[in-house]
Design a protein around this motif. Sequence first.
Motif, short mmCIF file in Angstrom:
data_model
loop_
_atom_site.label_atom_id
_atom_site.label_comp_id
_atom_site.label_asym_id
_atom_site.label_seq_id
_atom_site.Cartn_x
_atom_site.Cartn_y
_atom_site.Cartn_z
N CYS A 1 -7.35 -0.67 0.00
CA CYS A 1 -7.17 0.30 1.10
C CYS A 1 -8.46 1.03 1.45
O CYS A 1 -8.56 1.58 2.54
N LEU B 1 -9.59 -1.62 -5.01
CA LEU B 1 -8.58 -0.94 -4.21
C LEU B 1 -8.79 -1.32 -2.75
O LEU B 1 -9.72 -0.86 -2.09
N TYR C 1 0.86 -1.18 0.00
CA TYR C 1 0.00 0.00 0.00
C TYR C 1 0.90 1.23 0.00
O TYR C 1 2.09 1.15 0.29
N ASP C 2 0.30 2.36 -0.29
CA ASP C 2 1.05 3.61 -0.24
C ASP C 2 0.14 4.71 0.28
O ASP C 2 0.15 5.05 1.45
N CYS C 3 -0.75 5.24 -0.58
CA CYS C 3 -1.52 6.43 -0.21
C CYS C 3 -2.64 6.16 0.80
O CYS C 3 -3.01 7.02 1.57
N ARG C 4 -3.20 4.98 0.77
CA ARG C 4 -4.36 4.61 1.60
C ARG C 4 -5.57 5.49 1.33
O ARG C 4 -6.48 5.60 2.16
N GLY D 1 -6.96 5.58 -2.11
CA GLY D 1 -7.58 5.19 -3.37
C GLY D 1 -7.05 5.93 -4.58
O GLY D 1 -7.73 5.99 -5.61
N THR D 2 -5.86 6.49 -4.48
CA THR D 2 -5.35 7.26 -5.62
C THR D 2 -4.13 6.67 -6.30
O THR D 2 -3.84 7.03 -7.44
N CYS D 3 -3.39 5.77 -5.65
CA CYS D 3 -2.10 5.35 -6.22
C CYS D 3 -2.12 3.95 -6.87
O CYS D 3 -1.21 3.61 -7.60
N ILE D 4 -3.13 3.14 -6.59
CA ILE D 4 -3.31 1.78 -7.14
C ILE D 4 -2.36 0.74 -6.54
O ILE D 4 -2.44 -0.43 -6.85
N THR D 5 -1.45 1.14 -5.66
CA THR D 5 -0.48 0.20 -5.10
C THR D 5 -1.16 -1.00 -4.44
O THR D 5 -0.67 -2.13 -4.50
N CYS D 6 -2.29 -0.79 -3.82
CA CYS D 6 -2.94 -1.83 -3.01
C CYS D 6 -3.89 -2.72 -3.82
O CYS D 6 -4.59 -3.54 -3.23
S1 FES Z 1 -2.82 2.42 -1.18
FE1 FES Z 1 -3.02 3.85 -2.79
S2 FES Z 1 -4.84 3.26 -3.79
FE2 FES Z 1 -4.75 1.97 -2.05
#
Ligand code: FES
Length: 134
Positions: A108, A106, A39-42, A44-49
């Motif tokens: 997060c 997503l 995860y990164d942004c938590r 819903g903007t970065c797609i990492t999760c």
């Molecule tokens: S952690 Fe960035 S979209 Fe979920």
Amino acid sequence: MTRHDVTLEWPDGRTQEIEVDGKETVLEAAQRAGARLPYDCRKGTCITCVGRLIELEDGRDEPNDDGAAASDANGTEAPRDAAAAFTYRRSPAALTDGEQADGYVLLCIAHPQADCRIEVGPRVRAGVGDSPWA
Ligand code: FES
């Protein structure tokens, strides 16, 4: 309080079942259970999760309401519509409608609405486009 059992599945065959409370996101419940997810942004903007819905255990045999078969002639599973399986803490703006229809979620910001299985790991991330804000 509504709870749902969510099975996380990694590409190497590992699985972990977690219980997600109604106010929790899948990521929060996974962390509480000691599961390591990216995860990164938590927000819903970065797609990492991102994860991908594999199976929705809500009593329906069909993945979508349009009557599509659960698998095609080759045995390939049809995508589950993640938009129908989760509510979101905020808009999952980093995913397109098509990506959600293909099962991408997503984790997060997602609250499951039924017991389900979700594929997680880097292979899932490779299946979606970049964040529109990257
Ligand atoms: S952690 Fe960035 S979209 Fe979920």
